[in-house]
Design an enzyme around this catalytic site. Structure first.
Site, PDB file in Angstrom:
ATOM      1  N   LYS A  38       2.256   4.566  17.689  1.00  0.00           N
ATOM      2  CA  LYS A  38       2.427   3.967  16.180  1.00  0.00           C
ATOM      3  C   LYS A  38       1.150   3.248  16.206  1.00  0.00           C
ATOM      4  O   LYS A  38       0.450   2.595  16.973  1.00  0.00           O
ATOM      5  CB  LYS A  38       3.896   3.168  16.108  1.00  0.00           C
ATOM      6  CG  LYS A  38       3.837   1.869  17.016  1.00  0.00           C
ATOM      7  CD  LYS A  38       5.179   1.427  17.096  1.00  0.00           C
ATOM      8  CE  LYS A  38       5.354   0.058  18.032  1.00  0.00           C
ATOM      9  NZ  LYS A  38       6.690  -0.289  18.519  1.00  0.00           N
ATOM     10  N   TYR A 261     -19.996 -22.221   9.389  1.00  0.00           N
ATOM     11  CA  TYR A 261     -18.947 -22.791   8.405  1.00  0.00           C
ATOM     12  C   TYR A 261     -18.199 -24.032   8.875  1.00  0.00           C
ATOM     13  O   TYR A 261     -17.663 -23.934   9.860  1.00  0.00           O
ATOM     14  CB  TYR A 261     -18.145 -21.644   7.659  1.00  0.00           C
ATOM     15  CG  TYR A 261     -18.761 -20.808   6.973  1.00  0.00           C
ATOM     16  CD1 TYR A 261     -19.488 -20.981   5.702  1.00  0.00           C
ATOM     17  CD2 TYR A 261     -18.808 -19.257   7.381  1.00  0.00           C
ATOM     18  CE1 TYR A 261     -20.239 -20.021   5.182  1.00  0.00           C
ATOM     19  CE2 TYR A 261     -19.417 -18.354   6.609  1.00  0.00           C
ATOM     20  CZ  TYR A 261     -20.065 -18.740   5.618  1.00  0.00           C
ATOM     21  OH  TYR A 261     -20.711 -17.723   4.926  1.00  0.00           O
TER      22      TYR A 261
HETATM   23  C1  LIG Z   1       7.072  -0.252  19.680  1.00  0.00           C
HETATM   24  C2  LIG Z   1       8.028   0.108  20.442  1.00  0.00           C
HETATM   25  C3  LIG Z   1       8.183   0.228  21.550  1.00  0.00           C
HETATM   26  C4  LIG Z   1       6.917   0.229  22.752  1.00  0.00           C
HETATM   27  O1  LIG Z   1       6.893  -1.182  23.163  1.00  0.00           O
HETATM   28  P1  LIG Z   1       5.925  -1.796  23.947  1.00  0.00           P
HETATM   29  O2  LIG Z   1       6.378  -3.137  24.200  1.00  0.00           O
HETATM   30  O3  LIG Z   1       4.516  -1.589  23.335  1.00  0.00           O
HETATM   31  O4  LIG Z   1       6.146  -0.933  25.230  1.00  0.00           O
HETATM   32  C5  LIG Z   1       9.602   0.991  22.146  1.00  0.00           C
HETATM   33  N1  LIG Z   1      10.475   1.161  21.469  1.00  0.00           N
HETATM   34  C6  LIG Z   1      10.367   0.969  20.105  1.00  0.00           C
HETATM   35  C7  LIG Z   1      11.782   1.142  19.320  1.00  0.00           C
HETATM   36  C8  LIG Z   1       9.373   0.367  19.695  1.00  0.00           C
HETATM   37  O5  LIG Z   1       9.490   0.197  18.284  1.00  0.00           O
END
Ligand SMILES: *Cc1c(COP(=O)(O)O)cnc(C)c1O
Length: 365
Positions: A38, A261
């Site tokens: 994702k 800045y």
């Molecule tokens: C993002 C996600 C994962 C992966 O989690 P990590 O901590 O990055 O391994 C697993 N399950 C769900 C439902 C997620 O949304």
């Protein structure tokens, strides 16, 4: 080849990604390891990551259908788990057509499912809330929900849950979540999925039919601010992303002169300041403190002054032989992203995912 005047790149080491995948998948040999890609594969480029993993992983996971459609358009054919599930009644027909696995987590989604005609034949996951209190069916609602599914839907069902604190090895919460999940699934015996990266690495009891591997795939540890609380399984992870830029200017400052800045840094000694071509418009956080390290010619050097939109400034007084054009690593192979994240009050997950489209990716195959 595209021409880049500015040599600021996110370098993505795909062989390292594949090797991380197998290292971690081998920790759970009884499980299928789904690669979670994702948010543009945690900033690494979802299409390239999906392409390379297509010959290694059984399935991919993203948050919502739009992310999965991008992958289909690029020719990715693996099943894709949608972890936020359908966000409307219409999402079911898209999912069926495209072989997306919908993760149902609200009674409303299950009602939409019941209204599909003819009844939905795609693979379904059902998420149970065991204490994350964000998504998922309440444990005492599970039976009522299951009664609404057809036999065909139940046959391929995967029951799943998500951990709130699996990074913390001393926190009893994860075992409580596992216990509650097992109690619910006991009488049903569905396929199951509990573990995220920290679950795979830290909690063997959480390994299920499917594990959901995210952050560790990218060679980043799922460790928050206090590494002392965490014990990782002895698995060698290689950082996949190296964020790189170059020195575009150098100047000498006298005692008392300020940089950038708001003048938040003043020279306490005659100082040499290097200006680097990366800033908050590239996703390098503006709240990086004075002292945030970068890596130049084999040495660490501290940030001096506020992060600008296109630039940062570094105190290179203690470095020998620094010149314009020298490569600077912001994090990656030589400088752990977790170290940098601490200076910005954030975590590796956020740093990786917020790198902006202005930074070109260079893939190492
Ligand atoms: C993002 C996600 C994962 C992966 O989690 P990590 O901590 O990055 O391994 C697993 N399950 C769900 C439902 C997620 O949304």
């Amino acid at each position: 080849m595209t021409y880049h005047s500015r040599k600021t790149y996110s370098i993505i080491n795909l062989p390292a990604l594949v090797s991380n995948y197998h290292h971690i998948a081998n920790l759970a040999p009884q499980s299928e390891t789904i690669a979670i890609i994702k948010a543009n594969a945690y900033g690494h480029g979802a299409i390239e990551v999906a392409k390379i993993l297509s010959s290694h992983a059984p399935a991919l996971g993203v948050a919502f259908i739009d992310e999965a459609i991008e992958l289909r358009k690029a020719g990715i054919t693996l099943p894709i788990l949608i972890t936020e599930g359908p966000l409307s009644y219409e999402d079911f027909s898209v999912a069926l057509q495209q072989n997306f696995w919908l993760m149902l987590h609200t009674p409303e989604q299950v009602d939409w499912l019941g209204q599909q005609s003819p009844s939905y034949t795609g693979k379904l996951w059902l998420k149970v809330d065991t204490g994350m209190n964000r998504l998922g069916i309440m444990p005492d609602e599970v039976d009522i929900i299951l009664a609404k599914l057809t036999n065909e839907q139940l046959q391929s069902l995967v029951l799943c849950t998500h951990f709130s604190s699996s990074e913390e090895i001393d926190n009893p919460k994860t075992l409580l979540q596992i216990k509650q999940f097992e109690r619910i699934n006991q009488k049903h015996g569905y396929k199951k999925s509990l573990a995220n990266s920290a679950g795979i690495l830290n909690w063997p009891a959480s390994h299920g039919d499917y594990n959901r591997l995210g952050i560790a795939l990218y060679g980043a540890t799922p460790i928050p601010a206090k590494p002392s609380q965490v014990k990782l399984a002895p698995v060698k992870l290689t950082p996949v992303m190296t964020l790189q830029s170059t020195i575009i200017a150098l100047r000498e400052l006298s005692v008392g002169e300020s940089v950038g800045y708001g003048e938040i840094w003043q020279a306490k000694r005659p100082s040499r300041i290097a200006t680097i071509a990366i800033g908050y418009a590239d996703g390098y956080p503006r709240n990086a403190k004075n002292g945030t390290p970068v890596w130049i010619n084999g040495q660490l050097a501290p940030m001096a002054g506020r992060v600008s939109m296109d630039m940062i400034t570094i105190d290179v007084t203690d470095l020998a032989q620094v010149k314009i054009g020298d490569t600077v690593e912001l994090w990656g192979e030589n400088l752990a992203i977790e170290t940098v994240a601490e200076y910005m009050n954030t975590i590796n997950y956020e740093l990786l995912t917020r790198i902006s489209a202005r930074v070109p990716k260079k893939y190492i195959f």
